[in-house]
Design a protein around this motif. Structure first.
Motif, PDB file in Angstrom:
ATOM      1  N   PHE A  20       0.751  -1.310   0.120  1.00  0.00           N
ATOM      2  CA  PHE A  20      -0.011   0.141  -0.136  1.00  0.00           C
ATOM      3  C   PHE A  20       0.749   1.171   0.033  1.00  0.00           C
ATOM      4  CE2 PHE A  20      -2.915   3.180   1.676  1.00  0.00           C
ATOM      5  CZ  PHE A  20      -3.748   2.813   1.322  1.00  0.00           C
ATOM      6  N   ASP A  21       2.055   1.394   0.853  1.00  0.00           N
ATOM      7  CA  ASP A  21       2.767   2.622   0.887  1.00  0.00           C
ATOM      8  C   ASP A  21       3.399   2.608  -0.567  1.00  0.00           C
ATOM      9  OD1 ASP A  21       4.080   0.105   1.459  1.00  0.00           O
ATOM     10  OD2 ASP A  21       5.533   1.029   2.777  1.00  0.00           O
ATOM     11  N   VAL A  22       3.856   1.521  -1.209  1.00  0.00           N
ATOM     12  CA  VAL A  22       4.462   1.885  -2.367  1.00  0.00           C
ATOM     13  C   VAL A  22       3.618   2.358  -3.387  1.00  0.00           C
ATOM     14  CG1 VAL A  22       5.815   0.527  -4.052  1.00  0.00           C
ATOM     15  CG2 VAL A  22       6.170  -0.296  -1.893  1.00  0.00           C
ATOM     16  N   VAL A  23       2.344   1.793  -3.637  1.00  0.00           N
ATOM     17  CA  VAL A  23       1.365   2.314  -4.481  1.00  0.00           C
ATOM     18  C   VAL A  23       1.227   3.978  -4.350  1.00  0.00           C
ATOM     19  CG1 VAL A  23      -1.089   2.017  -5.439  1.00  0.00           C
ATOM     20  CG2 VAL A  23       0.483   0.147  -4.829  1.00  0.00           C
ATOM     21  N   PHE A  24       0.767   4.273  -2.945  1.00  0.00           N
ATOM     22  CA  PHE A  24       0.323   5.539  -2.622  1.00  0.00           C
ATOM     23  C   PHE A  24       1.681   5.958  -1.743  1.00  0.00           C
ATOM     24  CE2 PHE A  24      -3.462   3.124  -2.591  1.00  0.00           C
ATOM     25  CZ  PHE A  24      -4.300   3.914  -3.320  1.00  0.00           C
ATOM     26  N   ALA A  25       2.733   6.263  -2.537  1.00  0.00           N
ATOM     27  CA  ALA A  25       4.030   6.744  -2.034  1.00  0.00           C
ATOM     28  C   ALA A  25       3.763   8.322  -1.520  1.00  0.00           C
ATOM     29  CB  ALA A  25       5.130   6.783  -3.195  1.00  0.00           C
ATOM     30  N   LEU A  26       4.369   8.702  -0.202  1.00  0.00           N
ATOM     31  CA  LEU A  26       4.228   9.561   0.563  1.00  0.00           C
ATOM     32  C   LEU A  26       5.468  10.500   0.416  1.00  0.00           C
ATOM     33  CD1 LEU A  26       2.335   8.707   3.797  1.00  0.00           C
ATOM     34  CD2 LEU A  26       1.488   9.794   1.639  1.00  0.00           C
ATOM     35  N   PRO A  27       5.530  11.828   0.419  1.00  0.00           N
ATOM     36  CA  PRO A  27       6.681  12.547   0.336  1.00  0.00           C
ATOM     37  C   PRO A  27       7.438  12.583   1.838  1.00  0.00           C
ATOM     38  CG  PRO A  27       4.768  13.923   0.561  1.00  0.00           C
ATOM     39  CD  PRO A  27       4.260  12.507   0.285  1.00  0.00           C
ATOM     40  N   PRO A  28       8.433  12.926   1.904  1.00  0.00           N
ATOM     41  CA  PRO A  28       9.353  12.823   3.244  1.00  0.00           C
ATOM     42  C   PRO A  28       8.805  14.128   3.915  1.00  0.00           C
ATOM     43  CG  PRO A  28      10.916  13.272   1.484  1.00  0.00           C
ATOM     44  CD  PRO A  28       9.481  12.865   0.738  1.00  0.00           C
ATOM     45  N   PRO A  29       8.499  13.935   5.268  1.00  0.00           N
ATOM     46  CA  PRO A  29       8.864  13.049   6.098  1.00  0.00           C
ATOM     47  C   PRO A  29       7.885  12.011   6.489  1.00  0.00           C
ATOM     48  CG  PRO A  29       8.530  14.760   7.408  1.00  0.00           C
ATOM     49  CD  PRO A  29       8.263  15.170   5.741  1.00  0.00           C
ATOM     50  N   PHE A  30       6.777  12.080   5.720  1.00  0.00           N
ATOM     51  CA  PHE A  30       5.637  11.299   6.195  1.00  0.00           C
ATOM     52  C   PHE A  30       5.741   9.747   5.841  1.00  0.00           C
ATOM     53  CE2 PHE A  30       4.168  15.764   4.994  1.00  0.00           C
ATOM     54  CZ  PHE A  30       3.530  16.005   6.211  1.00  0.00           C
ATOM     55  N   ASN A  31       5.174   8.958   6.408  1.00  0.00           N
ATOM     56  CA  ASN A  31       4.965   7.462   6.376  1.00  0.00           C
ATOM     57  C   ASN A  31       3.680   6.896   6.776  1.00  0.00           C
ATOM     58  OD1 ASN A  31       8.131   6.924   5.639  1.00  0.00           O
ATOM     59  ND2 ASN A  31       8.100   7.909   7.684  1.00  0.00           N
ATOM     60  N   TRP A  32       3.317   5.960   5.848  1.00  0.00           N
ATOM     61  CA  TRP A  32       1.995   5.123   6.264  1.00  0.00           C
ATOM     62  C   TRP A  32       2.284   4.146   7.281  1.00  0.00           C
ATOM     63  CZ3 TRP A  32      -2.338   6.390   4.396  1.00  0.00           C
ATOM     64  CH2 TRP A  32      -2.551   6.973   3.169  1.00  0.00           C
ATOM     65  N   SER A  33       1.574   4.477   8.283  1.00  0.00           N
ATOM     66  CA  SER A  33       1.657   3.515   9.662  1.00  0.00           C
ATOM     67  C   SER A  33       0.438   2.556   9.402  1.00  0.00           C
ATOM     68  CB  SER A  33       1.629   4.416  10.855  1.00  0.00           C
ATOM     69  OG  SER A  33       0.153   5.031  10.785  1.00  0.00           O
ATOM     70  N   LEU A  34       0.318   1.516  10.311  1.00  0.00           N
ATOM     71  CA  LEU A  34      -0.857   0.622  10.267  1.00  0.00           C
ATOM     72  C   LEU A  34      -1.974   1.437  10.610  1.00  0.00           C
ATOM     73  CD1 LEU A  34      -1.671  -2.291   9.915  1.00  0.00           C
ATOM     74  CD2 LEU A  34      -0.955  -2.526  12.084  1.00  0.00           C
ATOM     75  N   ALA A  35      -2.012   2.285  11.484  1.00  0.00           N
ATOM     76  CA  ALA A  35      -3.144   3.079  11.592  1.00  0.00           C
ATOM     77  C   ALA A  35      -3.708   3.772  10.594  1.00  0.00           C
ATOM     78  CB  ALA A  35      -2.944   3.901  13.142  1.00  0.00           C
ATOM     79  N   THR A  66      -4.224  12.365  16.422  1.00  0.00           N
ATOM     80  CA  THR A  66      -5.413  11.776  16.606  1.00  0.00           C
ATOM     81  C   THR A  66      -5.730  10.404  16.097  1.00  0.00           C
ATOM     82  OG1 THR A  66      -6.226  14.084  17.000  1.00  0.00           O
ATOM     83  CG2 THR A  66      -7.934  12.028  16.959  1.00  0.00           C
ATOM     84  N   ILE A  67      -5.344  10.290  14.649  1.00  0.00           N
ATOM     85  CA  ILE A  67      -5.707   8.974  13.869  1.00  0.00           C
ATOM     86  C   ILE A  67      -4.847   7.831  14.544  1.00  0.00           C
ATOM     87  CG2 ILE A  67      -5.455   8.038  11.697  1.00  0.00           C
ATOM     88  CD1 ILE A  67      -6.093  10.728  10.472  1.00  0.00           C
ATOM     89  N   GLU A  68      -3.352   8.221  14.801  1.00  0.00           N
ATOM     90  CA  GLU A  68      -2.481   7.171  15.429  1.00  0.00           C
ATOM     91  C   GLU A  68      -3.125   6.550  16.795  1.00  0.00           C
ATOM     92  OE1 GLU A  68      -0.323   5.804  13.989  1.00  0.00           O
ATOM     93  OE2 GLU A  68       0.310   7.150  12.409  1.00  0.00           O
TER      94      GLU A  68
END
Length: 486
Positions: free
Chosen positions: A201-216, A383-385
């Protein structure tokens, strides 16, 4: 060059056969040159024959380098060409001379009958040769509600396959596959859940640094997309407004990116919204689609902020209806309440104006965010985390939902096949009555293809059923009528 020479020989053939030439002949021959940088490895000739679009390309074999997904192409045998395909169900040939389907891998027809997605060769090797095949497997499996082969699932989850997908595949091709998932799958969210389960999922919807896709974040994005889809259906059922269904792919993508809200990335001079970056840079969708997604998410944030004190329940279309039913100056009532209501209406109107024609979509995303976060809770990553995960459906509920969905899709597919079969039968009879043997052969071949597809689908419904065990892995159980059908 081979394909173009074959296509260019068609006019000479028609000149010798007056019956075929009088039936409409061959249209303009278009040549699509090879372009390895865009994954177009061989020159292809495209032409319309009797109103049917036909592509000409030679059989080929492929050899991949370690640092690229672009292969070296050579002429190959039918077996070599079949083995280089992404999936066994995509490796079937139709012999127009003998009017039959040829399965050189020996696995395509059985897998089609069983509703199984797997690769002709070892899946690990197949995915490393071309990592985009991971997404293609997701697209075809979720589109037809087929089960995934266990070896394919294990290979797709390997770290080297994920790394190859991130480095060897261009973002344009990733965006094209995702666009195919949104437009071809009846339930694209199942494909996105599969991507999350396979850890891509994180490869398909790649985020700009410094953001990362956490499980939450991934869980929240998928829940927001699902609840947005539910809100669209509820809004359409309540208002019968078809405009809310005109931008479903962009709306779904906006809901997936909604956890980031109006968060910006980049330098102060070139700052862009994270939502726009995902759509435009990570997926290479159009600038207009990136702008629309950004408008939807920003509008949802502003609507939630403006309507935070209107209701204790999540906002929806009825909230707006009550809001805009403001008493006039002639009505007897509290003037302070009337004034406050009008000020609120102005704030909501400004938020809707920022969205333009997309205010309905923004309202649906706002509804989903209210349901997930709670009314009045601000949207931020921290909040989401901290949100607790939603309870997962039970195995029985998941099985019943999957069975109901598959039955509904099978009924719709059967209706489409019956209509297509009837049309080709009429066209075949008309061609035979007019003495047009070439056109009759083409329609007869298409008719037999429809018949074969109908038989496979019927056997699939009667012999197999796909269930889910407690770990979420697909298993195929034989029906009690299996022996009787043999």
């Amino acid at each position: 060059a081979f394909a173009v020479s074959v296509a260019e020989s068609l006019p000479a053939y028609l000149a010798e056969h007056e019956e075929a030439a009088s039936a409409g002949g061959v249209g303009h021959i278009a040549s699509i040159a090879a372009n390895p940088d865009k994954s177009k490895h061989l020159e292809t000739a495209c032409v319309r024959i009797f109103g049917i679009s036909v592509d000409f390309v030679n059989l080929r074999a492929e050899d991949y380098a370690e640092d690229s997904r672009i292969p070296t192409m050579t002429f190959g045998t039918p077996l070599e060409d079949a083995r280089r395909r992404d999936l066994t169900i995509n490796a079937l040939f139709y012999n127009i001379n003998e009017n039959k389907v040829e399965d050189f891998t020996g696995q395509g027809l059985p897998d089609l009958d069983a509703g199984l997605v797997r690769t002709p060769l070892d899946p690990h090797t197949t995915f490393l040769d071309d990592p985009l095949r991971v997404m293609r497997a997701v697209r075809f499996g979720t589109r037809f509600h087929y089960a995934f082969d266990d070896a394919l699932v294990r290979a797709a989850q390997l770290a080297d396959v994920k790394s190859a997908l991130a480095t060897k595949v261009s973002r344009e091709r990733v965006g094209q596959e995702l666009n195919g998932i949104f437009n071809q799958s009846r339930e694209p969210l199942n494909a996105l859940r599969t991507c999350a389960a396979w850890n891509i999922f994180d490869v398909v919807f790649a985020l700009p640094p410094p953001f990362n896709w956490s499980l939450a974040l991934v869980r929240f994005a998928l829940d927001a997309a699902q609840r947005t889809t539910d809100a669209v259906q509820a809004h359409h059922a309540a208002t019968h407004d078809d405009k809310v269904t005109q931008h479903v792919p962009t709306l779904t993508l906006a809901a997936l990116c909604s956890p980031f809200g109006t968060t910006m990335t980049g330098t102060s001079r070139k700052a862009v919204a994270v939502v726009r970056h995902i759509v435009r840079e990570s997926l290479k969708w159009s600038t207009a689609e990136a702008k629309h997604a950004e408008q939807i998410v920003a509008g949802a944030v502003h609507l939630r902020r403006a309507l935070a004190g209107v209701d204790a329940a999540p906002i929806d279309a009825s909230t707006l209806a009550r809001l805009f039913a403001v008493p006039s100056n002639d009505d007897n009532g509290d003037s302070a309440a009337v004034s406050a209501a009008r000020e609120l209406r102005v704030d909501v109107g400004r938020a809707m104006r920022e969205c333009g024609e997309l205010w309905r979509e923004a309202l649906c995303v706002a509804t989903a965010l209210d349901e997930l976060l709670g009314v009045g809770t601000p949207l931020d990553l921290a909040t989401i985390e901290q949100l607790a995960p939603l309870p997962a459906p039970t195995d029985a509920a998941r099985f019943c939902a999957a069975r109901a969905t598959r039955r509904r899709h099978c009924a719709a597919a059967a209706a489409r096949r019956r209509g297509a079969h009837a049309r080709t039968a009429r066209r075949t009879c008309a061609a035979e009555a007019s003495g047009d043997q070439a056109r009759s052969a083409l329609w007869r071949a298409q008719r037999q293809t429809h018949c074969a597809s109908a038989r496979v689908s019927r056997h699939d419904r009667q012999r197999r059923q796909t269930v889910r065990d407690s770990s979420g892995k697909a298993t195929i159980n034989k029906n009690k009528n299996d022996e009787r059908m043999k």
